[in-house]
Design an enzyme around this catalytic site. Structure first.
Site, PDB file in Angstrom:
ATOM      1  N   GLU A 185      16.257  -5.001  11.902  1.00  0.00           N
ATOM      2  CA  GLU A 185      15.500  -5.490  12.843  1.00  0.00           C
ATOM      3  C   GLU A 185      15.715  -6.278  14.172  1.00  0.00           C
ATOM      4  OE1 GLU A 185      10.824  -3.482  10.653  1.00  0.00           O
ATOM      5  OE2 GLU A 185      11.595  -5.044  10.221  1.00  0.00           O
ATOM      6  N   GLY A 202       9.037  -2.879   6.653  1.00  0.00           N
ATOM      7  CA  GLY A 202       9.880  -3.108   5.620  1.00  0.00           C
ATOM      8  C   GLY A 202       9.490  -4.759   4.970  1.00  0.00           C
ATOM      9  N   ARG A 211      10.987 -11.555  18.642  1.00  0.00           N
ATOM     10  CA  ARG A 211      10.167 -10.844  18.872  1.00  0.00           C
ATOM     11  C   ARG A 211       9.334 -11.536  20.508  1.00  0.00           C
ATOM     12  NH1 ARG A 211       7.124  -9.603  14.087  1.00  0.00           N
ATOM     13  NH2 ARG A 211       8.468  -7.730  13.836  1.00  0.00           N
ATOM     14  N   LYS A 240     -13.392  -9.003   0.710  1.00  0.00           N
ATOM     15  CA  LYS A 240     -15.011  -9.048   1.310  1.00  0.00           C
ATOM     16  C   LYS A 240     -15.016  -7.592   1.459  1.00  0.00           C
ATOM     17  CE  LYS A 240     -12.891  -9.856   5.639  1.00  0.00           C
ATOM     18  NZ  LYS A 240     -12.726 -11.448   7.495  1.00  0.00           N
ATOM     19  N   HIS A 247      -0.173 -10.069  15.661  1.00  0.00           N
ATOM     20  CA  HIS A 247       0.570  -9.448  15.240  1.00  0.00           C
ATOM     21  C   HIS A 247       0.150 -10.309  14.070  1.00  0.00           C
ATOM     22  CE1 HIS A 247       2.801  -7.026  13.340  1.00  0.00           C
ATOM     23  NE2 HIS A 247       4.057  -7.375  12.342  1.00  0.00           N
ATOM     24  N   HIS A 303       3.102  -9.642  18.936  1.00  0.00           N
ATOM     25  CA  HIS A 303       4.475  -7.554  18.980  1.00  0.00           C
ATOM     26  C   HIS A 303       4.323  -7.184  20.175  1.00  0.00           C
ATOM     27  CE1 HIS A 303       6.456  -4.273  17.150  1.00  0.00           C
ATOM     28  NE2 HIS A 303       6.475  -5.042  15.845  1.00  0.00           N
ATOM     29  N   ASP A 353     -10.922 -16.185   7.602  1.00  0.00           N
ATOM     30  CA  ASP A 353     -11.567 -17.013   7.003  1.00  0.00           C
ATOM     31  C   ASP A 353     -11.103 -17.991   6.298  1.00  0.00           C
ATOM     32  OD1 ASP A 353     -12.453 -14.590   8.408  1.00  0.00           O
ATOM     33  OD2 ASP A 353     -13.821 -13.429   6.055  1.00  0.00           O
ATOM     34  N   SER A 405       7.251 -11.543   6.528  1.00  0.00           N
ATOM     35  CA  SER A 405       6.259 -12.011   5.766  1.00  0.00           C
ATOM     36  C   SER A 405       5.971 -11.647   4.151  1.00  0.00           C
ATOM     37  CB  SER A 405       4.900 -11.065   7.078  1.00  0.00           C
ATOM     38  OG  SER A 405       3.750 -12.028   6.778  1.00  0.00           O
ATOM     39  N   LEU A 406       5.952 -10.006   4.002  1.00  0.00           N
ATOM     40  CA  LEU A 406       6.063  -9.492   3.156  1.00  0.00           C
ATOM     41  C   LEU A 406       6.502 -10.605   1.586  1.00  0.00           C
ATOM     42  CD1 LEU A 406       5.975  -6.120   3.447  1.00  0.00           C
ATOM     43  CD2 LEU A 406       3.831  -7.573   3.339  1.00  0.00           C
ATOM     44  N   ARG A 437       8.401 -15.585  13.657  1.00  0.00           N
ATOM     45  CA  ARG A 437       8.861 -14.704  12.153  1.00  0.00           C
ATOM     46  C   ARG A 437       9.390 -14.502  12.347  1.00  0.00           C
ATOM     47  NH1 ARG A 437       6.875 -10.582   9.578  1.00  0.00           N
ATOM     48  NH2 ARG A 437       5.346 -10.349  11.066  1.00  0.00           N
TER      49      ARG A 437
HETATM   50  P1  FAD Z   1      -3.840  -9.201   3.979  1.00  0.00           P
HETATM   51  O1  FAD Z   1      -2.855  -8.099   3.392  1.00  0.00           O
HETATM   52  O2  FAD Z   1      -4.440  -9.274   5.650  1.00  0.00           O
HETATM   53  O3  FAD Z   1      -4.932  -9.383   2.983  1.00  0.00           O
HETATM   54  C1  FAD Z   1      -6.450 -10.023   3.289  1.00  0.00           C
HETATM   55  C2  FAD Z   1      -6.982  -9.897   1.844  1.00  0.00           C
HETATM   56  O4  FAD Z   1      -8.116 -11.018   2.355  1.00  0.00           O
HETATM   57  C3  FAD Z   1      -7.736  -8.943   2.747  1.00  0.00           C
HETATM   58  O5  FAD Z   1      -8.053  -7.906   1.856  1.00  0.00           O
HETATM   59  C4  FAD Z   1      -8.945  -9.317   3.393  1.00  0.00           C
HETATM   60  O6  FAD Z   1     -10.237  -8.322   3.314  1.00  0.00           O
HETATM   61  C5  FAD Z   1      -9.916 -10.401   2.605  1.00  0.00           C
HETATM   62  N1  FAD Z   1     -10.184 -10.969   2.922  1.00  0.00           N
HETATM   63  C6  FAD Z   1     -10.304 -12.043   3.853  1.00  0.00           C
HETATM   64  N2  FAD Z   1     -11.219 -12.889   4.214  1.00  0.00           N
HETATM   65  C7  FAD Z   1     -11.896 -13.224   3.066  1.00  0.00           C
HETATM   66  C8  FAD Z   1     -13.388 -13.837   2.407  1.00  0.00           C
HETATM   67  N3  FAD Z   1     -13.666 -14.245   3.233  1.00  0.00           N
HETATM   68  N4  FAD Z   1     -13.422 -13.422   1.232  1.00  0.00           N
HETATM   69  C9  FAD Z   1     -12.580 -12.280   0.249  1.00  0.00           C
HETATM   70  N5  FAD Z   1     -12.224 -11.957   0.724  1.00  0.00           N
HETATM   71  C10 FAD Z   1     -11.170 -12.001   2.076  1.00  0.00           C
HETATM   72  N6  FAD Z   1       5.405  -7.853   7.638  1.00  0.00           N
HETATM   73  C11 FAD Z   1       6.507  -7.675   7.223  1.00  0.00           C
HETATM   74  O7  FAD Z   1       6.923  -8.308   6.498  1.00  0.00           O
HETATM   75  N7  FAD Z   1       6.844  -6.318   7.599  1.00  0.00           N
HETATM   76  C12 FAD Z   1       6.322  -5.276   7.977  1.00  0.00           C
HETATM   77  O8  FAD Z   1       7.093  -3.809   8.234  1.00  0.00           O
HETATM   78  C13 FAD Z   1       4.902  -5.740   8.323  1.00  0.00           C
HETATM   79  N8  FAD Z   1       4.577  -5.054   9.409  1.00  0.00           N
HETATM   80  C14 FAD Z   1       3.358  -4.931  10.091  1.00  0.00           C
HETATM   81  C15 FAD Z   1       2.503  -3.983  10.649  1.00  0.00           C
HETATM   82  C16 FAD Z   1       0.991  -4.214  10.667  1.00  0.00           C
HETATM   83  C17 FAD Z   1       0.344  -3.364  11.293  1.00  0.00           C
HETATM   84  C18 FAD Z   1       0.024  -5.591  10.770  1.00  0.00           C
HETATM   85  C19 FAD Z   1      -1.135  -5.588  10.762  1.00  0.00           C
HETATM   86  C20 FAD Z   1       1.303  -6.350   9.702  1.00  0.00           C
HETATM   87  C21 FAD Z   1       2.472  -6.435   9.607  1.00  0.00           C
HETATM   88  N9  FAD Z   1       3.387  -7.276   8.844  1.00  0.00           N
HETATM   89  C22 FAD Z   1       4.251  -6.980   8.617  1.00  0.00           C
HETATM   90  C23 FAD Z   1       2.913  -8.366   8.760  1.00  0.00           C
HETATM   91  C24 FAD Z   1       2.256  -8.902   6.633  1.00  0.00           C
HETATM   92  O9  FAD Z   1       1.344  -7.043   6.760  1.00  0.00           O
HETATM   93  C25 FAD Z   1       0.880  -9.866   6.647  1.00  0.00           C
HETATM   94  O10 FAD Z   1       1.555 -10.888   7.047  1.00  0.00           O
HETATM   95  C26 FAD Z   1       1.036  -9.533   5.084  1.00  0.00           C
HETATM   96  O11 FAD Z   1       0.291  -8.342   4.992  1.00  0.00           O
HETATM   97  C27 FAD Z   1       0.079 -10.338   4.773  1.00  0.00           C
HETATM   98  O12 FAD Z   1      -0.558 -10.193   3.539  1.00  0.00           O
HETATM   99  P2  FAD Z   1      -1.450 -10.704   2.873  1.00  0.00           P
HETATM  100  O13 FAD Z   1      -1.917 -10.662   1.892  1.00  0.00           O
HETATM  101  O14 FAD Z   1      -1.391 -12.760   2.844  1.00  0.00           O
HETATM  102  O15 FAD Z   1      -2.653 -10.582   3.756  1.00  0.00           O
HETATM  103  C1  SIN Z   2       7.525  -4.169  12.431  1.00  0.00           C
HETATM  104  O1  SIN Z   2       7.382  -3.150  11.484  1.00  0.00           O
HETATM  105  O2  SIN Z   2       7.726  -3.889  13.940  1.00  0.00           O
HETATM  106  C2  SIN Z   2       6.382  -5.379  11.879  1.00  0.00           C
HETATM  107  C3  SIN Z   2       7.702  -5.774  11.302  1.00  0.00           C
HETATM  108  C4  SIN Z   2       7.084  -6.755  11.338  1.00  0.00           C
HETATM  109  O3  SIN Z   2       5.723  -7.281  11.770  1.00  0.00           O
HETATM  110  O4  SIN Z   2       7.478  -7.893  10.174  1.00  0.00           O
END
Ligand code: FAD
Ligand code: SIN
Length: 539
Positions: A120, A53, A285, A39, A346, A238, A217, A386-387, A381
């Protein structure tokens, strides 16, 4: 309206969407092609900002084992993690990390070129792989974006908003309608498989670590399409976001900083975590978040502080270059100054109920990543899981689809035509809507009434206020901008979270009820769906 046809459509360009595009292109027969819709700018996502990580239970890490990771994950999940899901994801972690390395993801290594693992909260051993110091998400995301872009078999629609799933009366998903804000055009994308990889819901809250696109969404679309949602009350806050206002989200101070030894304290340097849990800063957490929030409420503080001065300053700047830089931009030298921190929304443990293959209750509709609720995280979690879940589930969905022939039907089902026609009708008279104001109102309601501490009274007020807000939003079907579509989805998801939180009369994991502080012995998921236009809780 424009029309196109694909074997599979993936919505979202975070790590789940990108990795699933690569794996589906590699493994699945796609006679009608593969499309990835996103989007905003390609690659803009929560994934990009992940810091700490990604869990890697690697065979070469002799100090670790899948049984230890499974046990840590289940403990954090507070009775709601599904054992088989946790086991599957843990056992596949070695394979996906090796695959990411093959794709070119450069996780950090030590002087002997061995992968390094950090600790962590609530992990019993060092098992968290990181990249670029504290830029794990950015490194993985960028690498996968490059691999997707150079693949001629993956078509990309950038700045296209998915607004409605096309589901027929037999509960079969046949595609999706997308909206391009720039051209104001709608397009019907017909497809045998739709994969939601649309991420989380952090923007529903006044304080969040999530960027502006995290508006839930995919969850709203799936709900409107009749899919079963699970555990919608479980929002993870968080403990340590940088407590500065003025941006759409708050910058995260990674848990890995506490993993390396940083302590939480008040402005005078007095530590407090010992009062709440013997694991102190490394308690799960939800416990650390509530401890901080409690300190803030009791002492009427806007934030507490993180003291990282006990960590060697050279190590700090090497391990946390982005956190050091962001803090320096705000006048804080993290090697000697206290970092002001406060909790922020978070991560979302709830979402579209799926199995490990990403299947939802709607045929042909899949969900992966944060938008899905697979049962891995339960009520809370574990950091960096998550990654891992994003990649393992994306991989498994592709494996599952290998055995299907994805030929998209030529004819549009009659009942779906009616859904599409709504978007070809003349616009309603445009009414001025102050989206920014309504969004802020929603975020305040969610923070104040459906936040870290909840009660029957707060949740009832929250639901009432959300319903009043809904009345102020005049659009029923067609909206005029991406932000309006997002707000429509946010209203849907906010009400589902608040209602689920109201219904869960216990405290468990991230869901804390002041009026029901105990955890029930019976561990029960909450599941809901939309039936005949109404929210219905199901078994
Ligand atoms: P996202 O990465 O959020 O991607 C969603 C995608 O969908 C985006 O491109 C968005 O634009 C698109 N989208 C959404 N709605 C629509 C729509 N209606 N139409 C078209 N496109 C749309 N997790 C860990 O495991 N380790 C970490 O260290 C960690 N650190 C984090 C730090 C931060 C600051 C944040 C915010 C999160 C962190 N997390 C971490 C959580 C983790 O990053 C996310 O849970 C994970 O990346 C989610 O991936 P995803 O691909 O499911 O969604
Ligand atoms: C963080 O780096 O504290 C975020 C890690 C996570 O959300 O898994």
């Amino acid at each position: 309206m424009k029309y196109s046809k694909y074997s599979a459509v993936i919505i979202g360009s975070g790590i789940a969407g990108l990795y699933s595009a690569l794996k589906i292109e590699q493994h699945v027969n796609l006679p009608d092609g593969l499309l990835l819709v996103t989007k905003s700018q390609f690659g803009e996502s929560n994934s990009k900002y992940a810091q700490g990580g990604m869990v890697g239970v690697l065979k070469e890490n002799k100090k670790d084992s899948t049984s230890s990771h499974i046990s840590d994950t289940i403990k954090a999940g507070a009775g709601l993690s599904d054992f088989n899901t946790v086991k599957f994801i843990s056992e596949n972690s070695d394979a996906v990390v090796k695959d990411l390395l093959k794709l070119g993801v450069e996780f950090d290594r030590d002087e002997n070129n061995e992968l390094t693992f950090t600790l962590e909260a609530a992990h019993s051993v060092n098992r968290v792989l990181h990249a670029g110091g504290d830029a794990t998400g950015r490194v993985i995301e960028q690498t996968l974006c490059e691999r997707v872009k150079e693949n001629p078999n993956i078509e990309i629609y950038e700045n296209y908003n998915a607004i409605e799933l096309l589901v027929n009366s037999n509960s079969q998903c046949r595609g999706v309608i997308v909206f391009n804000e720039t051209t104001q055009e709608y397009e019907t994308i017909y497809s045998s498989v739709v994969i939601l990889a649309t991420g989380g819901v952090g923007q529903l809250y006044k304080y969040t670590t999530n960027p502006s696109g995290a508006t839930g969404d995919g969850i709203a679309l799936a709900y409107n399409a009749g899919a079963v949602l699970q555990d919608m009350e479980f929002v993870q806050f968080h403990p340590t976001a940088l407590a500065f206002d003025g941006e759409e989200n708050r910058f995260l101070i990674s848990e890995a900083v506490r993993g390396e030894g940083a302590k939480l304290c008040d402005a005078d340097g007095i530590e407090f975590m010992y009062k709440y849990d013997e694991r102190k800063e490394l308690a799960p957490r939800d416990i650390v978040t509530r401890a901080i929030f409690n300190e803030m409420l009791e002492k009427k503080l806007k934030n507490v502080y993180l003291n990282a001065s006990c960590i060697d300053s050279a190590k700090l700047s090497k391990r946390f270059p982005n956190i050091s830089k962001k803090c320096a931009e705000n006048g804080i030298d993290i090697s000697k100054d206290f970092i002001p921190v406060a909790p922020a929304a978070h991560y979302f443990m709830g979402g579209v109920k799926t199995n490990i293959k990403g299947e939802t209750s709607v045929h042909g509709l899949y969900a992966i990543g944060e938008t899905a609720s697979t049962g891995l995280h339960g009520a809370n979690r574990l950091a960096s899981n998550s990654l891992l879940e994003c990649v393992v589930c994306a991989y498994e969905t592709a494996e599952y689809l290998k055995n299907s022939t994805l030929v998209t039907p030529k004819q549009i089902d009659a009942d779906i035509k009616a859904l599409i026609d709504k978007y070809s009708e003349e616009d309603e008279i445009p009414e001025d809507v102050n989206i920014k104001e309504l969004k802020q109102e929603l975020q305040n309601i969610m923070w104040d009434y459906v936040g870290i501490f909840r009660s029957e009274k707060s949740l009832r007020s929250g639901i009432e206020k959300l319903n009043e807000l809904k009345m102020k939003f005049p659009r029923k079907n067609k909206c005029l901008s991406k932000e309006e579509y997002e707000l429509k989805n946010m209203l849907t998801v906010a009400l589902l979270i608040a209602t689920s939180a109201y219904n869960r009369k216990e405290s468990r994991g991230a869901h804390y009820r002041l009026d029901y502080p105990n955890t029930n012995e019976e561990c029960v998921h909450s599941r809901l769906t939309k039936e005949e236009g109404e929210l219905n809780f199901v078994k």
